[in-house]
Design a protein around this motif. Structure first.
Motif, PDB file in Angstrom:
ATOM      1  N   ASP A 165       0.846  -1.194   0.000  1.00  0.00           N
ATOM      2  CA  ASP A 165       0.000   0.000   0.000  1.00  0.00           C
ATOM      3  C   ASP A 165       0.882   1.246   0.000  1.00  0.00           C
ATOM      4  OD1 ASP A 165      -2.457  -1.394   0.134  1.00  0.00           O
ATOM      5  OD2 ASP A 165      -2.194  -1.688   2.289  1.00  0.00           O
ATOM      6  N   SER A 166       0.344   2.313  -0.579  1.00  0.00           N
ATOM      7  CA  SER A 166       1.115   3.552  -0.625  1.00  0.00           C
ATOM      8  C   SER A 166       1.284   4.110   0.782  1.00  0.00           C
ATOM      9  CB  SER A 166       0.415   4.582  -1.504  1.00  0.00           C
ATOM     10  OG  SER A 166      -0.760   5.055  -0.877  1.00  0.00           O
ATOM     11  N   LEU A 167       2.327   4.919   0.944  1.00  0.00           N
ATOM     12  CA  LEU A 167       2.587   5.544   2.236  1.00  0.00           C
ATOM     13  C   LEU A 167       1.423   6.446   2.632  1.00  0.00           C
ATOM     14  CD1 LEU A 167       5.040   5.272   4.106  1.00  0.00           C
ATOM     15  CD2 LEU A 167       5.877   7.446   3.226  1.00  0.00           C
ATOM     16  N   LEU A 168       0.800   7.082   1.641  1.00  0.00           N
ATOM     17  CA  LEU A 168      -0.340   7.964   1.925  1.00  0.00           C
ATOM     18  C   LEU A 168      -1.533   7.167   2.449  1.00  0.00           C
ATOM     19  CD1 LEU A 168      -0.253  10.462  -1.090  1.00  0.00           C
ATOM     20  CD2 LEU A 168       0.292  10.938   1.318  1.00  0.00           C
ATOM     21  N   PHE A 169      -1.734   5.964   1.912  1.00  0.00           N
ATOM     22  CA  PHE A 169      -2.833   5.111   2.370  1.00  0.00           C
ATOM     23  C   PHE A 169      -2.638   4.751   3.844  1.00  0.00           C
ATOM     24  CE2 PHE A 169      -4.449   0.890   3.354  1.00  0.00           C
ATOM     25  CZ  PHE A 169      -5.777   0.979   2.967  1.00  0.00           C
ATOM     26  N   VAL A 170      -1.413   4.334   4.180  1.00  0.00           N
ATOM     27  CA  VAL A 170      -1.117   3.959   5.563  1.00  0.00           C
ATOM     28  C   VAL A 170      -1.214   5.184   6.470  1.00  0.00           C
ATOM     29  CG1 VAL A 170       0.594   2.930   7.098  1.00  0.00           C
ATOM     30  CG2 VAL A 170       0.379   2.095   4.747  1.00  0.00           C
ATOM     31  N   ALA A 171      -0.706   6.330   5.989  1.00  0.00           N
ATOM     32  CA  ALA A 171      -0.751   7.564   6.786  1.00  0.00           C
ATOM     33  C   ALA A 171      -2.187   7.971   7.065  1.00  0.00           C
ATOM     34  CB  ALA A 171      -0.021   8.679   6.054  1.00  0.00           C
ATOM     35  N   ASN A 172      -3.062   7.861   6.069  1.00  0.00           N
ATOM     36  CA  ASN A 172      -4.467   8.235   6.231  1.00  0.00           C
ATOM     37  C   ASN A 172      -5.147   7.361   7.291  1.00  0.00           C
ATOM     38  OD1 ASN A 172      -6.945   9.674   5.428  1.00  0.00           O
ATOM     39  ND2 ASN A 172      -7.561   7.711   4.550  1.00  0.00           N
ATOM     40  N   LYS A 173      -4.811   6.084   7.279  1.00  0.00           N
ATOM     41  CA  LYS A 173      -5.368   5.160   8.265  1.00  0.00           C
ATOM     42  C   LYS A 173      -4.884   5.509   9.676  1.00  0.00           C
ATOM     43  CE  LYS A 173      -5.577   0.228   9.439  1.00  0.00           C
ATOM     44  NZ  LYS A 173      -5.127  -1.152   9.068  1.00  0.00           N
ATOM     45  N   MET A 174      -3.594   5.852   9.799  1.00  0.00           N
ATOM     46  CA  MET A 174      -3.017   6.136  11.107  1.00  0.00           C
ATOM     47  C   MET A 174      -3.479   7.479  11.665  1.00  0.00           C
ATOM     48  SD  MET A 174       0.882   4.689  10.518  1.00  0.00           S
ATOM     49  CE  MET A 174       1.367   4.772  12.248  1.00  0.00           C
ATOM     50  N   ILE A 175      -3.675   8.471  10.795  1.00  0.00           N
ATOM     51  CA  ILE A 175      -4.125   9.789  11.244  1.00  0.00           C
ATOM     52  C   ILE A 175      -5.482   9.692  11.932  1.00  0.00           C
ATOM     53  CG2 ILE A 175      -5.002  12.013  10.391  1.00  0.00           C
ATOM     54  CD1 ILE A 175      -2.690  11.996   8.383  1.00  0.00           C
ATOM     55  N   ARG A 176      -6.326   8.771  11.463  1.00  0.00           N
ATOM     56  CA  ARG A 176      -7.672   8.621  12.027  1.00  0.00           C
ATOM     57  C   ARG A 176      -7.709   7.664  13.221  1.00  0.00           C
ATOM     58  NH1 ARG A 176     -10.351   5.963   8.589  1.00  0.00           N
ATOM     59  NH2 ARG A 176      -8.879   5.755   6.860  1.00  0.00           N
ATOM     60  N   ALA A 207       1.711  -0.621  19.843  1.00  0.00           N
ATOM     61  CA  ALA A 207       1.513   0.507  18.920  1.00  0.00           C
ATOM     62  C   ALA A 207       0.945   0.091  17.573  1.00  0.00           C
ATOM     63  CB  ALA A 207       2.837   1.257  18.723  1.00  0.00           C
ATOM     64  N   LEU A 208       1.452  -1.001  16.998  1.00  0.00           N
ATOM     65  CA  LEU A 208       1.130  -1.331  15.597  1.00  0.00           C
ATOM     66  C   LEU A 208       0.441  -2.689  15.455  1.00  0.00           C
ATOM     67  CD1 LEU A 208       4.428  -0.069  13.919  1.00  0.00           C
ATOM     68  CD2 LEU A 208       2.250   1.136  14.129  1.00  0.00           C
ATOM     69  N   THR A 209      -0.347  -3.074  16.452  1.00  0.00           N
ATOM     70  CA  THR A 209      -1.024  -4.373  16.370  1.00  0.00           C
ATOM     71  C   THR A 209      -2.030  -4.438  15.228  1.00  0.00           C
ATOM     72  OG1 THR A 209      -2.585  -3.538  18.041  1.00  0.00           O
ATOM     73  CG2 THR A 209      -0.762  -4.904  18.815  1.00  0.00           C
ATOM     74  N   ASN A 210      -2.534  -3.287  14.794  1.00  0.00           N
ATOM     75  CA  ASN A 210      -3.504  -3.258  13.696  1.00  0.00           C
ATOM     76  C   ASN A 210      -2.871  -2.951  12.345  1.00  0.00           C
ATOM     77  OD1 ASN A 210      -5.678  -3.700  15.492  1.00  0.00           O
ATOM     78  ND2 ASN A 210      -5.764  -1.519  15.984  1.00  0.00           N
ATOM     79  N   TYR A 211      -1.522  -3.013  12.281  1.00  0.00           N
ATOM     80  CA  TYR A 211      -0.823  -2.642  11.042  1.00  0.00           C
ATOM     81  C   TYR A 211       0.200  -3.698  10.634  1.00  0.00           C
ATOM     82  CZ  TYR A 211      -2.821   1.908  12.172  1.00  0.00           C
ATOM     83  OH  TYR A 211      -3.693   2.934  12.469  1.00  0.00           O
ATOM     84  N   ARG A 212      -0.089  -4.956  10.916  1.00  0.00           N
ATOM     85  CA  ARG A 212       0.869  -6.023  10.646  1.00  0.00           C
ATOM     86  C   ARG A 212       1.085  -6.253   9.155  1.00  0.00           C
ATOM     87  NH1 ARG A 212       2.776  -8.326  14.930  1.00  0.00           N
ATOM     88  NH2 ARG A 212       3.802  -9.873  13.620  1.00  0.00           N
ATOM     89  N   ASP A 213       0.155  -5.794   8.298  1.00  0.00           N
ATOM     90  CA  ASP A 213       0.306  -5.979   6.854  1.00  0.00           C
ATOM     91  C   ASP A 213       1.286  -4.988   6.230  1.00  0.00           C
ATOM     92  OD1 ASP A 213      -1.400  -8.126   6.757  1.00  0.00           O
ATOM     93  OD2 ASP A 213      -3.180  -6.901   6.361  1.00  0.00           O
ATOM     94  N   HIS A 214       1.622  -3.942   6.951  1.00  0.00           N
ATOM     95  CA  HIS A 214       2.591  -2.961   6.435  1.00  0.00           C
ATOM     96  C   HIS A 214       3.382  -2.385   7.611  1.00  0.00           C
ATOM     97  CE1 HIS A 214      -1.725  -1.636   5.644  1.00  0.00           C
ATOM     98  NE2 HIS A 214      -1.509  -1.286   6.886  1.00  0.00           N
ATOM     99  N   LEU A 215       4.111  -3.272   8.306  1.00  0.00           N
ATOM    100  CA  LEU A 215       4.825  -2.866   9.507  1.00  0.00           C
ATOM    101  C   LEU A 215       5.929  -1.854   9.225  1.00  0.00           C
ATOM    102  CD1 LEU A 215       5.159  -6.189  11.552  1.00  0.00           C
ATOM    103  CD2 LEU A 215       3.874  -4.152  12.182  1.00  0.00           C
ATOM    104  N   GLY A 216       6.631  -2.023   8.092  1.00  0.00           N
ATOM    105  CA  GLY A 216       7.714  -1.105   7.770  1.00  0.00           C
ATOM    106  C   GLY A 216       7.221   0.314   7.591  1.00  0.00           C
ATOM    107  N   SER A 217       6.180   0.472   6.764  1.00  0.00           N
ATOM    108  CA  SER A 217       5.643   1.806   6.488  1.00  0.00           C
ATOM    109  C   SER A 217       4.980   2.406   7.721  1.00  0.00           C
ATOM    110  CB  SER A 217       4.628   1.732   5.336  1.00  0.00           C
ATOM    111  OG  SER A 217       5.250   1.270   4.155  1.00  0.00           O
ATOM    112  N   ALA A 218       4.201   1.596   8.437  1.00  0.00           N
ATOM    113  CA  ALA A 218       3.529   2.097   9.643  1.00  0.00           C
ATOM    114  C   ALA A 218       4.548   2.465  10.716  1.00  0.00           C
ATOM    115  CB  ALA A 218       2.561   1.045  10.178  1.00  0.00           C
TER     116      ALA A 218
END
Length: 389
Positions: A192-203, A319-330
């Protein structure tokens, strides 16, 4: 998924090295100030620049972890650090020195984001929290090592001796990593793009809570390395004495991590552990305020280190239990957020110049965040029960 796991000693060494570099640099602040004929405030800017450059390095290397892999990213970052440290060693003026040190920080970011990503690839839940506690115990020793090495080198030579030691240490770490560091990047990782991950994390309110708590906790700890050298200089204490104070901070950090391991095994709620840690932070601020005109003001800093050892493992492991599909970017975006807070915070700390005020402010903000989280969670739980009934 690749089941090959990183050796714990190598993981600890990689996690320790950015903090080791920072604490080696701190005793050299007075030497840097005198060599380049700058003010104490300008000399202290190096630490804020370090964390700001570190923040952008976390994003770059964290994203690269998902693109070219964890191993290649780590080796590239270590290489950049060595080249940058050589440049800083030969810097002819203060601006070039700051640029070189910032580049060192950019490369050093692999020690944080890539290693955390490798650990999260292989572990989760209580096991990951336990590993972060073990790592925090070891990292707690790094200020002693860094400050002793930095103060000894500075007292027998000058800041260039410190950078020469950095080059040697990281070169050895590069060789070790080249031989033993595995690749743990999952084959089916999402791109996923960095913007996609960022949008998810901002919310994600949990991410905001984690970011602010980690940022404030680090500001409280590293403000000591930013302000204390000049406080000791004004009180007539030597740079070696400053180095020896690292033992007190290390004892606090190690005790905090060991206590945290015991509490995890007893299944104590992590939010309660963090609450206790914030109270200790405020008590430390009061102690430093009362002792700030004596050389013994460093003793209450042990509580800050203890608080750090209690807080960080519980924040990082969840911190990142909900972001295991993109751990590097998150992980990159999370690191960018809290390292920018640390960088700007330390820049403000250098301007204020008061260690006690910094500790009290950070502790009060952390306590407010913890209480707000508890209040929101309780309110949501009551609303859910009301709707169910």
């Amino acid at each position: 998924m690749n089941i090959k796991k990183i050796s714990i000693p190598l993981a600890i060494a990689l996690l320790m090295f950015p903090q080791l570099i920072e604490t080696m640099y701190s005793p050299a602040l007075t030497s840097i100030k005198n060599h380049f004929a700058v003010s104490a405030e300008n000399a202290a800017q190096g630490l804020s620049i370090f964390f700001m450059a570190f923040a952008f390095g976390v994003v770059f290397w964290g994203r690269l972890c998902d693109v070219i892999g964890r191993r290649n990213s780590t080796l590239a970052g270590l290489t950049l650090f060595i080249i940058s440290a050589i440049f800083t060693y030969f810097a002819s003026n203060f601006d070039l020195f700051l640029f070189g040190f910032g580049s060192c920080a950019f490369g050093a970011a692999v020690g944080s984001v890539c290693t955390q990503t490798i650990l999260r690839d292989s572990f989760e839940g209580a096991e990951l929290a336990w590993l972060f506690s073990i790592a925090a115990t070891s990292i707690g020793i790094s200020p002693v090592i860094g400050m002793l090495i930095g103060s000894w080198l500075t007292s027998h030579g000058d800041y260039t001796w410190v950078f020469a030691a950095m080059i040697l240490l990281v070169a050895l770490l590069f060789i070790w990593s080249s031989i033993q560091l595995p690749e743990t990047k999952p084959e089916n990782i999402k791109r996923d793009s960095l913007l996609f991950v960022a949008n998810k994390m901002i919310r994600d309110s949990h991410i905001w809570y984690i970011t602010l708590m980690i940022g404030l906790t680090n500001i409280a700890l590293f403000s000591y390395y930013n302000i204390a050298p000049f406080m000791f200089e004004q009180l007539g204490a030597s740079v070696k004495f400053f180095g020896y104070t690292g033992f007190v901070l290390a004892i606090g950090s190690v005790l905090g991590s060991l206590i945290n391991i015991k509490l995890i095994r007893c299944k104590i709620n992590s939010d309660f552990i963090v609450f206790i840690a914030t109270v200790l932070m405020i008590i430390s601020g009061v102690g430093v305020y009362l002792l700030q005109h004596t050389i013994w003001f460093f003793i209450p800093m042990a509580l800050i280190s203890l608080s750090f050892g209690l807080t960080l493992p519980n924040l990082l492991s969840t911190a990142l239990t909900n972001y295991r599909d993109h751990l590097g970017s998150a992980g990159a975006l999370l690191g960018l957020s809290y390292y920018l807070i640390i960088g700007f915070g330390l820049d403000l700390v250098a301007s204020v110049g008061s260690l006690a005020i910094t500790l009290l402010a950070c502790g009060s903000c952390c306590l407010l965040l913890v209480c707000s989280k508890k209040f929101i969670a309780t309110t949501q739980q009551r609303n859910a029960q009301t709707q169910t009934n």
